[in-house]
Each structure stands twice: as structure tokens, then as C-alpha cells.
Design a protein around this motif. Structure first.
Motif, PDB file in Angstrom:
ATOM      1  N   VAL A   1      -5.202  14.434   3.526  1.00 62.29           N
ATOM      2  CA  VAL A   1      -6.468  14.673   2.892  1.00 62.29           C
ATOM      3  C   VAL A   1      -7.217  15.815   3.796  1.00 62.29           C
ATOM      4  O   VAL A   1      -7.864  16.581   3.204  1.00 62.29           O
ATOM      5  CB  VAL A   1      -7.370  13.218   3.358  1.00 62.29           C
ATOM      6  N   THR A   2      -7.127  15.893   4.995  1.00 54.22           N
ATOM      7  CA  THR A   2      -7.873  16.740   5.981  1.00 54.22           C
ATOM      8  C   THR A   2      -7.145  18.119   5.826  1.00 54.22           C
ATOM      9  O   THR A   2      -7.875  19.282   5.788  1.00 54.22           O
ATOM     10  CB  THR A   2      -7.862  16.305   7.173  1.00 54.22           C
ATOM     11  N   VAL A   3      -6.100  18.382   6.039  1.00 54.17           N
ATOM     12  CA  VAL A   3      -5.339  19.743   5.981  1.00 54.17           C
ATOM     13  C   VAL A   3      -5.266  20.244   4.250  1.00 54.17           C
ATOM     14  O   VAL A   3      -5.523  21.315   3.988  1.00 54.17           O
ATOM     15  CB  VAL A   3      -3.960  19.759   6.594  1.00 54.17           C
ATOM     16  N   MET A   4      -4.464  19.365   3.533  1.00 51.23           N
ATOM     17  CA  MET A   4      -4.205  19.883   2.145  1.00 51.23           C
ATOM     18  C   MET A   4      -5.191  19.436   1.244  1.00 51.23           C
ATOM     19  O   MET A   4      -5.052  19.812  -0.201  1.00 51.23           O
ATOM     20  CB  MET A   4      -2.698  19.222   1.730  1.00 51.23           C
ATOM     21  N   HIS A   5      -6.363  18.824   1.417  1.00 49.20           N
ATOM     22  CA  HIS A   5      -7.481  18.079   0.618  1.00 49.20           C
ATOM     23  C   HIS A   5      -6.946  17.372  -0.622  1.00 49.20           C
ATOM     24  O   HIS A   5      -7.157  17.697  -1.852  1.00 49.20           O
ATOM     25  CB  HIS A   5      -8.324  19.407   0.146  1.00 49.20           C
ATOM     26  N   GLU A   6      -5.893  16.565  -0.561  1.00 53.48           N
ATOM     27  CA  GLU A   6      -5.374  15.859  -1.414  1.00 53.48           C
ATOM     28  C   GLU A   6      -6.361  14.857  -1.631  1.00 53.48           C
ATOM     29  O   GLU A   6      -7.025  14.330  -0.939  1.00 53.48           O
ATOM     30  CB  GLU A   6      -3.847  15.151  -0.930  1.00 53.48           C
ATOM     31  N   ILE A   7      -6.338  14.260  -2.959  1.00 55.47           N
ATOM     32  CA  ILE A   7      -7.236  13.217  -3.373  1.00 55.47           C
ATOM     33  C   ILE A   7      -6.478  11.813  -3.753  1.00 55.47           C
ATOM     34  O   ILE A   7      -5.482  11.951  -4.260  1.00 55.47           O
ATOM     35  CB  ILE A   7      -8.014  13.562  -4.697  1.00 55.47           C
ATOM     36  N   PHE A   8      -6.840  10.837  -3.172  1.00 59.27           N
ATOM     37  CA  PHE A   8      -6.071   9.620  -3.198  1.00 59.27           C
ATOM     38  C   PHE A   8      -7.071   8.418  -3.812  1.00 59.27           C
ATOM     39  O   PHE A   8      -8.198   8.544  -3.435  1.00 59.27           O
ATOM     40  CB  PHE A   8      -5.682   8.975  -1.767  1.00 59.27           C
ATOM     41  N   TYR A   9      -6.619   7.794  -4.610  1.00 55.64           N
ATOM     42  CA  TYR A   9      -7.464   6.889  -5.341  1.00 55.64           C
ATOM     43  C   TYR A   9      -7.453   5.370  -4.903  1.00 55.64           C
ATOM     44  O   TYR A   9      -6.405   5.009  -4.063  1.00 55.64           O
ATOM     45  CB  TYR A   9      -7.141   6.835  -6.913  1.00 55.64           C
ATOM     46  N   PRO A  10      -8.283   4.492  -4.950  1.00 55.16           N
ATOM     47  CA  PRO A  10      -8.217   2.933  -4.538  1.00 55.16           C
ATOM     48  C   PRO A  10      -6.903   2.542  -4.485  1.00 55.16           C
ATOM     49  O   PRO A  10      -6.334   1.879  -3.749  1.00 55.16           O
ATOM     50  CB  PRO A  10      -9.527   2.471  -5.138  1.00 55.16           C
ATOM     51  N   MET A  11      -6.353   2.717  -5.682  1.00 53.54           N
ATOM     52  CA  MET A  11      -5.153   2.079  -6.103  1.00 53.54           C
ATOM     53  C   MET A  11      -3.885   2.692  -5.104  1.00 53.54           C
ATOM     54  O   MET A  11      -2.984   1.947  -4.917  1.00 53.54           O
ATOM     55  CB  MET A  11      -4.629   2.353  -7.619  1.00 53.54           C
ATOM     56  N   ASP A  12      -4.010   3.912  -4.996  1.00 53.57           N
ATOM     57  CA  ASP A  12      -3.026   4.619  -3.930  1.00 53.57           C
ATOM     58  C   ASP A  12      -3.200   3.838  -2.358  1.00 53.57           C
ATOM     59  O   ASP A  12      -1.915   3.391  -2.076  1.00 53.57           O
ATOM     60  CB  ASP A  12      -3.351   6.010  -3.720  1.00 53.57           C
ATOM     61  N   PHE A  13      -4.258   3.771  -2.061  1.00 50.53           N
ATOM     62  CA  PHE A  13      -4.530   2.962  -0.744  1.00 50.53           C
ATOM     63  C   PHE A  13      -4.022   1.528  -0.788  1.00 50.53           C
ATOM     64  O   PHE A  13      -3.405   0.856   0.239  1.00 50.53           O
ATOM     65  CB  PHE A  13      -5.724   3.057  -0.210  1.00 50.53           C
ATOM     66  N   LEU A  14      -4.267   0.694  -2.004  1.00 44.51           N
ATOM     67  CA  LEU A  14      -3.804  -0.478  -2.167  1.00 44.51           C
ATOM     68  C   LEU A  14      -2.383  -0.530  -2.006  1.00 44.51           C
ATOM     69  O   LEU A  14      -1.759  -1.588  -1.390  1.00 44.51           O
ATOM     70  CB  LEU A  14      -4.165  -1.249  -3.387  1.00 44.51           C
ATOM     71  N   GLY A  15      -1.689   0.317  -2.659  1.00 46.21           N
ATOM     72  CA  GLY A  15      -0.043   0.391  -2.713  1.00 46.21           C
ATOM     73  C   GLY A  15       0.335   0.622  -1.413  1.00 46.21           C
ATOM     74  O   GLY A  15       1.196   0.070  -0.849  1.00 46.21           O
ATOM     75  N   MET A  16      -0.181   1.681  -0.750  1.00 44.83           N
ATOM     76  CA  MET A  16       0.112   1.779   0.824  1.00 44.83           C
ATOM     77  C   MET A  16       0.030   0.867   1.668  1.00 44.83           C
ATOM     78  O   MET A  16       0.801   0.396   2.590  1.00 44.83           O
ATOM     79  CB  MET A  16      -0.647   3.202   1.185  1.00 44.83           C
ATOM     80  N   ILE A  17      -1.001   0.020   1.423  1.00 55.44           N
ATOM     81  CA  ILE A  17      -1.237  -1.214   2.556  1.00 55.44           C
ATOM     82  C   ILE A  17      -0.217  -2.218   2.120  1.00 55.44           C
ATOM     83  O   ILE A  17       0.383  -2.689   2.915  1.00 55.44           O
ATOM     84  CB  ILE A  17      -2.551  -1.732   2.146  1.00 55.44           C
ATOM     85  N   PHE A  18       0.380  -2.364   0.809  1.00 55.04           N
ATOM     86  CA  PHE A  18       1.371  -3.265   0.476  1.00 55.04           C
ATOM     87  C   PHE A  18       2.881  -3.014   1.273  1.00 55.04           C
ATOM     88  O   PHE A  18       3.324  -3.756   1.770  1.00 55.04           O
ATOM     89  CB  PHE A  18       1.605  -3.316  -0.891  1.00 55.04           C
ATOM     90  N   ILE A  19       3.116  -1.772   1.377  1.00 55.12           N
ATOM     91  CA  ILE A  19       4.256  -1.169   1.694  1.00 55.12           C
ATOM     92  C   ILE A  19       4.251  -1.133   3.338  1.00 55.12           C
ATOM     93  O   ILE A  19       5.064  -1.520   3.928  1.00 55.12           O
ATOM     94  CB  ILE A  19       4.420   0.492   1.105  1.00 55.12           C
ATOM     95  N   ILE A  20       2.985  -0.813   3.830  1.00 53.87           N
ATOM     96  CA  ILE A  20       2.964  -0.840   5.340  1.00 53.87           C
ATOM     97  C   ILE A  20       2.865  -2.347   5.821  1.00 53.87           C
ATOM     98  O   ILE A  20       3.622  -2.463   6.808  1.00 53.87           O
ATOM     99  CB  ILE A  20       1.525  -0.013   5.719  1.00 53.87           C
ATOM    100  N   ALA A  21       2.196  -3.123   5.170  1.00 50.79           N
ATOM    101  CA  ALA A  21       2.383  -4.642   5.435  1.00 50.79           C
ATOM    102  C   ALA A  21       3.932  -5.024   5.392  1.00 50.79           C
ATOM    103  O   ALA A  21       4.208  -5.995   6.155  1.00 50.79           O
ATOM    104  CB  ALA A  21       1.624  -5.256   4.391  1.00 50.79           C
ATOM    105  N   ALA A  22       4.537  -4.572   4.445  1.00 50.05           N
ATOM    106  CA  ALA A  22       6.139  -5.148   4.321  1.00 50.05           C
ATOM    107  C   ALA A  22       6.736  -4.509   5.348  1.00 50.05           C
ATOM    108  O   ALA A  22       7.360  -5.337   6.056  1.00 50.05           O
ATOM    109  CB  ALA A  22       6.523  -4.608   2.963  1.00 50.05           C
ATOM    110  N   VAL A  23       6.695  -3.439   5.955  1.00 49.05           N
ATOM    111  CA  VAL A  23       7.290  -2.710   7.006  1.00 49.05           C
ATOM    112  C   VAL A  23       6.927  -3.759   8.498  1.00 49.05           C
ATOM    113  O   VAL A  23       7.825  -3.998   9.169  1.00 49.05           O
ATOM    114  CB  VAL A  23       6.928  -1.278   7.419  1.00 49.05           C
TER     115      VAL A  23
END
Length: 303
Positions: A264-286
Motif C-alpha cells: 500500500v505505502t510503496v506500490m500504492h496498491e488498493i485493497f478492498y474490505p473483502m481482501d482484508f477479510l480473506g487475509m484475516i481468515f488465512i492469518i487466523a488459520a496460521v
């Protein structure tokens, strides 16, 4: 207490450095560096550095490894099936998506290993393992589709390389375990990178691509090779020696978080709320898997 705090900080820094590595690769590919050439440069340069460190600091085990045909054969298998394929698939996933998304999907690897072990042993997963698998599947589905069943929210190519990087990362974790216990991480990974750096350009003819060396690209090469490989491994290994491998793997889950932050800070990528929800699921699994391992280790200590 101060020693444990130091070990914790070192592992967290290693995870952040790995996040820098991913976004450095994304920057390089976005600024004229072909993925085949980048893979080759990273393998050879990091391989030379890590092998030199092993030869100087772990001379006895290093000599033992390079004089054993069995050890060299095992490292060669790890190099080609685990290390080279994983690094290439990961960079391809970054090229087709972004560093943050590729890193999070790659973190499916522990869940893939868990599912494989359960099938191999013909035993059902425990409740925590079941939820870890469920969260990982849900997270991947949400990131890939944003909750829609009629199509992907990312390119099919990006989805393929992301999942393939997770599968090859599983090999990367499993294949060298015995070798690392016997010869050390720097020897095994350094020699593996060198072997891959010799074979990979022959297969891909990566020398045909131009080596674009702007000031930004030099900085990004430093990020992916020195910070994201040499420094990250050094900090992680020293940190886990203090706090233990299980706690180390738990804290290293900061890597996908840092990768998203730098995307986000270097490449200025845009993430949507659904992206963050999916990431939370995967990190929670780990985290679930790591906590399970931590409980098992604590029980063994107190028995």
C-alpha cells in the motif's frame, strides 16, 4: 526476560524484512526487470553470500556437507523442487497480483501440510485443526472471488501462481528439515540457491533479458537480496534460537501484514474490505496451527 524480548524483536524484524523482500520484487518487475532474470540474480547473489557465511562461520558442517554426495543430492532435490520452484512461483504470483496478496496466499502452506499429514495418517483433524483448514479455505475463497460465485476477483493466472507458490512452499518447508538439522540453515539454503542459480538460467535462458539498473532498482535489489534474504534469515534463526521455533513461526506471521503494508505505502496498491477479510481468515488459520503447536510443546515440557 530481556533475552526473550530480544529474541521476539529479532523474529518480528525478520518477518518485516520478508515483507520488504516481496514488495522489492514487485517494484523490480514493475520497473523493467524480467521475472526470470530477477529469479536468477536473486538465487546466485544470495546463494554466494549465504554460502560464504556458512563456510566462514560453520566450517566443519559446511565441509561435511560439500564432501557428502548424499547431502549434495538431498540439497539438489530441495533446491529444484522446493527452493527454485517456490521463489519463481512466488514472484510470478506477485507479478500477476501484488506482494501483499501473493504473500498471504502463500501462507496457505502450513494448512496444506496439515491436510497432507491428516490424509497420510488417515486420521481426522482436531477441532482447532479443522477450524484452521476451514479458515484457510474461506480466506482463499474470499480473496479470490470477493464472495461472488460467478467469477474471480483476480486474474486466473494470479490465482494459479498464488496457490502453486503455497504448494511449493510446503515442499520448501518439508524437504530440507532433516538436512538443516544436520548441516545448518545457511549451508543448506546457500548451496541450494547456488545450485538453483546455475540450473535456472540454463532452463529459462534468462541472460537474454536486459538488466535494468536504475537507482530505484539497485535499492530494490538490496531489499530483496540483502534485507529480505540474508538479514531476514539471520535475524529469524538467531531469534528462534532464543524463543523457540514454535513461537518464532507464530511471530513470523507478521510477514503477510508487513507485505500488505508495504504494498500500500510503496506500490500504492488498493485493497478492498473483502481482501482484508480473506487475509484475516488465512492469518487466523496460521495462528491457530502455531498456537496448537505451542500448547503441545508446553505439555511436553511440563510432563
Amino acid at each position: 526476560m530481556n533475552k526473550m524480548f530480544k529474541g521476539t524483536i529479532m523474529v518480528l524484524v525478520a518477518g518485516i524484512f520478508w515483507g520488504i523482500s516481496g514488495v522489492s520484487g514487485q517494484y523490480l518487475m514493475a520497473h523493467g526487470m524480467n521475472v526470470d532474470l530477477l529469479s536468477c540474480v536473486r538465487l546466485i547473489t544470495a546463494g554466494v553470500i549465504m554460502t560464504t557465511i556458512a563456510a566462514l562461520n560453520q566450517r566443519e558442517t559446511f565441509l561435511k556437507a560439500v564432501t557428502s554426495l548424499k547431502a549434495l543430492g538431498g540439497i539438489a532435490i530441495f533446491s529444484l523442487i522446493g527452493l527454485v520452484m517456490n521463489q519463481y512461483a512466488y514472484l510470478r504470483a506477485i507479478e500477476s497480483t501484488n506482494a501483499g496478496t501473493a504473500t498471504v496466499i502463500q501462507y496457505m502452506a502450513p494448512i496444506i501440510i496439515l491436510a497432507y499429514v491428516s490424509l497420510k495418517n488417515k486420521q481426522l483433524p482436531t477441532l482447532s485443526e479443522f477450524f484452521a483448514i476451514l479458515f484457510a479455505i474461506l480466506g482463499t475463497f474470499v480473496i479470490a472471488t470477493h464472495g461472488h460465485f460467478d467469477g474471480l476477483a483476480m486474474t486466473p493466472k494470479g490465482f494459479f501462481w498464488g496457490l502453486f507458490s503455497a504448494v511449493t512452499y510446503s515442499f520448501y518447508i518439508i524437504l530440507p528439515a532433516k538436512l538443516i538439522r544436520e548441516y545448518g540453515s545457511f549451508t543448506v539454503i546457500g548451496l541450494g540457491m547456488l545450485m538453483g542459480g546455475v540450473v535456472f538460467p540454463i532452463v529459462t535462458r534468462s541472460w537474454q533479458y536486459p538488466l535494468v539498473l536504475t537507482s530505484g532498482n539497485w535499492l530494490a535489489l538490496f531489499g530483496i537480496i540483502i534485507i529480505g534474504t540474508v538479514f531476514a534469515y539471520t535475524f529469524f534463526l538467531k531469534g528462534t534460537m532464543i524463543i523457540g521455533a514454535v513461537k518464532g513461526s507464530l511471530l513470523a506471521a507478521i510477514e503477510p501484514v508487513s507485505s500488505v503494508f508495504f504494498s500500500v505505502t510503496v506500490m500504492h496498491e488498493i485493497f478492498y474490505p473483502m481482501d482484508f477479510l480473506g487475509m484475516i481468515f488465512i492469518i487466523a488459520a496460521v495462528i491457530l496451527i502455531s498456537l496448537r503447536d505451542l500448547v503441545v510443546v508446553n505439555k511436553q515440557i511440563h510432563q
